[in-house]
Write a protein that holds these residues in place. Structure first.
Motif, PDB file in Angstrom:
ATOM      1  N   MET A  11       1.121  -1.135   0.190  1.00  0.00           N
ATOM      2  CA  MET A  11       0.088  -0.348   0.268  1.00  0.00           C
ATOM      3  C   MET A  11       0.828   1.299   0.122  1.00  0.00           C
ATOM      4  O   MET A  11       1.554   0.975   0.656  1.00  0.00           O
ATOM      5  N   ALA A  12       0.239   1.931  -0.780  1.00  0.00           N
ATOM      6  CA  ALA A  12       1.161   3.550  -1.206  1.00  0.00           C
ATOM      7  C   ALA A  12       1.443   4.404   0.459  1.00  0.00           C
ATOM      8  O   ALA A  12       2.464   5.012   0.535  1.00  0.00           O
ATOM      9  N   ASP A  13       0.121   4.339   1.372  1.00  0.00           N
ATOM     10  CA  ASP A  13       0.693   4.527   2.707  1.00  0.00           C
ATOM     11  C   ASP A  13       1.226   3.848   3.529  1.00  0.00           C
ATOM     12  O   ASP A  13       1.362   4.363   5.720  1.00  0.00           O
ATOM     13  N   GLU A  14       1.524   2.815   3.509  1.00  0.00           N
ATOM     14  CA  GLU A  14       2.612   1.959   4.717  1.00  0.00           C
ATOM     15  C   GLU A  14       3.815   2.619   4.468  1.00  0.00           C
ATOM     16  O   GLU A  14       4.361   3.539   3.721  1.00  0.00           O
ATOM     17  N   LYS A  15       4.379   2.760   5.932  1.00  0.00           N
ATOM     18  CA  LYS A  15       5.195   3.693   6.335  1.00  0.00           C
ATOM     19  C   LYS A  15       7.216   2.567   5.398  1.00  0.00           C
ATOM     20  O   LYS A  15       7.444   3.359   5.306  1.00  0.00           O
ATOM     21  N   VAL A  16       6.500   1.458   5.712  1.00  0.00           N
ATOM     22  CA  VAL A  16       7.415   0.552   5.265  1.00  0.00           C
ATOM     23  C   VAL A  16       7.211  -0.923   4.673  1.00  0.00           C
ATOM     24  O   VAL A  16       5.769  -1.162   5.199  1.00  0.00           O
ATOM     25  N   LEU A  17       7.669  -0.770   2.822  1.00  0.00           N
ATOM     26  CA  LEU A  17       6.395  -2.010   2.445  1.00  0.00           C
ATOM     27  C   LEU A  17       8.061  -3.022   2.269  1.00  0.00           C
ATOM     28  O   LEU A  17       9.337  -3.018   2.170  1.00  0.00           O
ATOM     29  N   LEU A  18       7.046  -4.630   1.768  1.00  0.00           N
ATOM     30  CA  LEU A  18       7.741  -5.618   1.662  1.00  0.00           C
ATOM     31  C   LEU A  18       7.280  -6.243   0.802  1.00  0.00           C
ATOM     32  O   LEU A  18       6.574  -6.240   0.568  1.00  0.00           O
ATOM     33  N   THR A  19       8.258  -6.295   0.398  1.00  0.00           N
ATOM     34  CA  THR A  19       7.695  -7.596  -0.539  1.00  0.00           C
ATOM     35  C   THR A  19       8.928  -8.730  -1.086  1.00  0.00           C
ATOM     36  O   THR A  19      10.337  -8.354   0.017  1.00  0.00           O
ATOM     37  N   ARG A  20       8.448  -9.170  -1.528  1.00  0.00           N
ATOM     38  CA  ARG A  20      10.014 -10.499  -1.683  1.00  0.00           C
ATOM     39  C   ARG A  20       9.731 -11.423  -3.150  1.00  0.00           C
ATOM     40  O   ARG A  20       8.587 -11.470  -3.525  1.00  0.00           O
ATOM     41  N   ARG A  21      11.090 -11.316  -3.487  1.00  0.00           N
ATOM     42  CA  ARG A  21      10.950 -11.892  -5.312  1.00  0.00           C
ATOM     43  C   ARG A  21      12.248 -13.010  -4.907  1.00  0.00           C
ATOM     44  O   ARG A  21      13.384 -13.418  -4.520  1.00  0.00           O
ATOM     45  N   ASP A  22      10.942 -14.086  -5.211  1.00  0.00           N
ATOM     46  CA  ASP A  22      12.375 -15.600  -4.777  1.00  0.00           C
ATOM     47  C   ASP A  22      13.107 -15.257  -2.873  1.00  0.00           C
ATOM     48  O   ASP A  22      11.550 -15.505  -2.460  1.00  0.00           O
ATOM     49  N   ALA A  54      12.590  10.267   6.645  1.00  0.00           N
ATOM     50  CA  ALA A  54      12.691  10.460   7.828  1.00  0.00           C
ATOM     51  C   ALA A  54      12.000   9.977   8.966  1.00  0.00           C
ATOM     52  O   ALA A  54      10.549   8.966   8.771  1.00  0.00           O
ATOM     53  N   LEU A  55      12.484   9.601   9.761  1.00  0.00           N
ATOM     54  CA  LEU A  55      11.971   8.433  11.001  1.00  0.00           C
ATOM     55  C   LEU A  55      11.641   9.158  11.777  1.00  0.00           C
ATOM     56  O   LEU A  55      11.634   9.951  13.190  1.00  0.00           O
ATOM     57  N   ASP A  56      10.030   8.548  12.102  1.00  0.00           N
ATOM     58  CA  ASP A  56       8.803   9.193  13.219  1.00  0.00           C
ATOM     59  C   ASP A  56       8.702   7.625  13.888  1.00  0.00           C
ATOM     60  O   ASP A  56       9.054   6.193  13.276  1.00  0.00           O
ATOM     61  N   HIS A  57       8.015   7.736  14.580  1.00  0.00           N
ATOM     62  CA  HIS A  57       7.401   6.979  15.554  1.00  0.00           C
ATOM     63  C   HIS A  57       6.784   5.554  14.860  1.00  0.00           C
ATOM     64  O   HIS A  57       6.848   4.665  15.097  1.00  0.00           O
ATOM     65  N   CYS A  58       5.674   6.089  13.875  1.00  0.00           N
ATOM     66  CA  CYS A  58       5.206   5.399  12.876  1.00  0.00           C
ATOM     67  C   CYS A  58       6.377   4.868  12.070  1.00  0.00           C
ATOM     68  O   CYS A  58       5.900   2.969  12.040  1.00  0.00           O
ATOM     69  N   LEU A 103       8.628  -0.588  10.524  1.00  0.00           N
ATOM     70  CA  LEU A 103      10.416  -1.396  10.702  1.00  0.00           C
ATOM     71  C   LEU A 103      10.518  -2.758  11.474  1.00  0.00           C
ATOM     72  O   LEU A 103      10.689  -3.371  10.750  1.00  0.00           O
ATOM     73  N   ALA A 104      10.377  -2.044  12.441  1.00  0.00           N
ATOM     74  CA  ALA A 104       9.812  -3.262  13.846  1.00  0.00           C
ATOM     75  C   ALA A 104       8.957  -4.952  13.299  1.00  0.00           C
ATOM     76  O   ALA A 104       9.514  -5.630  13.519  1.00  0.00           O
ATOM     77  N   GLN A 105       8.135  -4.104  13.234  1.00  0.00           N
ATOM     78  CA  GLN A 105       6.836  -5.290  12.557  1.00  0.00           C
ATOM     79  C   GLN A 105       7.464  -5.713  11.251  1.00  0.00           C
ATOM     80  O   GLN A 105       7.348  -7.038  11.462  1.00  0.00           O
ATOM     81  N   LYS A 106       7.882  -5.176  10.903  1.00  0.00           N
ATOM     82  CA  LYS A 106       8.665  -5.869   9.074  1.00  0.00           C
ATOM     83  C   LYS A 106       9.532  -6.561   9.411  1.00  0.00           C
ATOM     84  O   LYS A 106       9.536  -7.938   8.868  1.00  0.00           O
TER      85      LYS A 106
END
Length: 263
Positions: free
Chosen positions: A1-12, A27-31, A36-39
């Motif tokens: 999703m474009a509004d996610e603060k960190v995008l997780l993708t996997r190719r192979d 820039a690093l804010d709380h969100c 990042l920790a969640q991903k």
């Protein structure tokens, strides 16, 4: 999703985490830190992942702490929230170091302050020739965090690390290569493809052996890392409560040179 603060993708077998606040050079804010920790946790649970790449959306890798967010915490005297903010960043560093697969920072642009230290926490770093690096904390009257006081002197020596911490100057990618801060520098337009080549080569290596190599190199250092990151929190809290920090944050937002008084 474009509004996610960190995008997780996997190719192979190659996973990629992309910091996704391009409008402010990620820039690093709380969100963003929380995302990042969640991903990273999601990556650690995926047995199909053999390599992790961390990069930034847009023209920057990570510009460090979000000054507007930090200034808001300062104005509202939210010291507890600031401590939580720091400790969440340190959990991210520990997660990167404890992953049993190689973690590659693909540095596509500015890596400043905490953003530079995020890159240093990774196992390998490949940089665009447009990348710049800075331990910019001193410019706003603050102390290094994200493990910078641990990583930087081990890479460049104490004297050079102190110079970078004290002056907060920016260095270009080629100088970062000369200092040993990055493993290679490639033309900006080739960064994605060269990162992919490196990741695929690592993914084809024996992942069990790689994991044990990483553990062997890091294991005895981890207690020192934890201790120094805790010191960073305490030192950063003292700086956060200072008049110099207030002046540094205000000057940054007002686009002027700060006047520090040592208070």
């Amino acid at each position: 999703m474009a509004d996610e603060k960190v995008l997780l993708t996997r190719r192979d077998s190659v996973a990629t985490l992309t910091l996704n606040r391009p409008e402010c050079l990620n820039a690093l804010d709380h969100c963003l830190r929380a995302s990042l920790a969640q991903k990273l946790e999601a990556v650690s649970r995926d047995p199909a992942v053999r390599v992790l790449v961390i990069t930034g959306a847009g023209r920057g890798f990570c510009s460090g702490g979000d000054i507007g967010y930090l200034a808001e915490l300062k104005r509202n005297h939210q010291s507890v929230a600031f401590r939580d903010f720091l400790e969440a960043g340190h959990r991210v560093v520990r997660s990167i170091r404890s992953l049993p697969v190689p973690v590659v920072a693909s540095v596509n642009g500015p890596a400043m302050g905490g953003g530079m230290n995020l890159a240093l926490a990774c196992d390998l770093r490949i940089a665009s020739d447009r990348a710049i690096f800075s331990q910019a904390f001193v410019n706003i009257g603050m102390h290094p965090d994200w493990g910078g006081t641990f990583f930087l002197p081990r890479m460049v020596g104490t004297g050079r690390a102190l110079e970078m911490f004290f002056l907060g100057d920016s260095i270009k990618a080629e100088q970062a290569l000369e200092l040993g801060l990055v493993n290679c520098v490639v033309p900006h337009e080739n960064l994605e493809s060269e990162t992919r080549k490196l990741a695929e080569r690592l993914a084809a290596a024996p992942v069990l052996a790689i994991g044990h190599m990483k553990q062997a190199l890091y294991e005895r250092l981890e207690t020192q890392l934890d201790s120094m990151m805790q010191h960073e929190v305490e030192a950063q809290m003292k700086c956060f409560d200072s008049e110099d920090c207030e002046e540094g944050l205000r000057a940054f937002l007002e686009k002027r040179k700060p006047t520090f008084k040592g208070k």
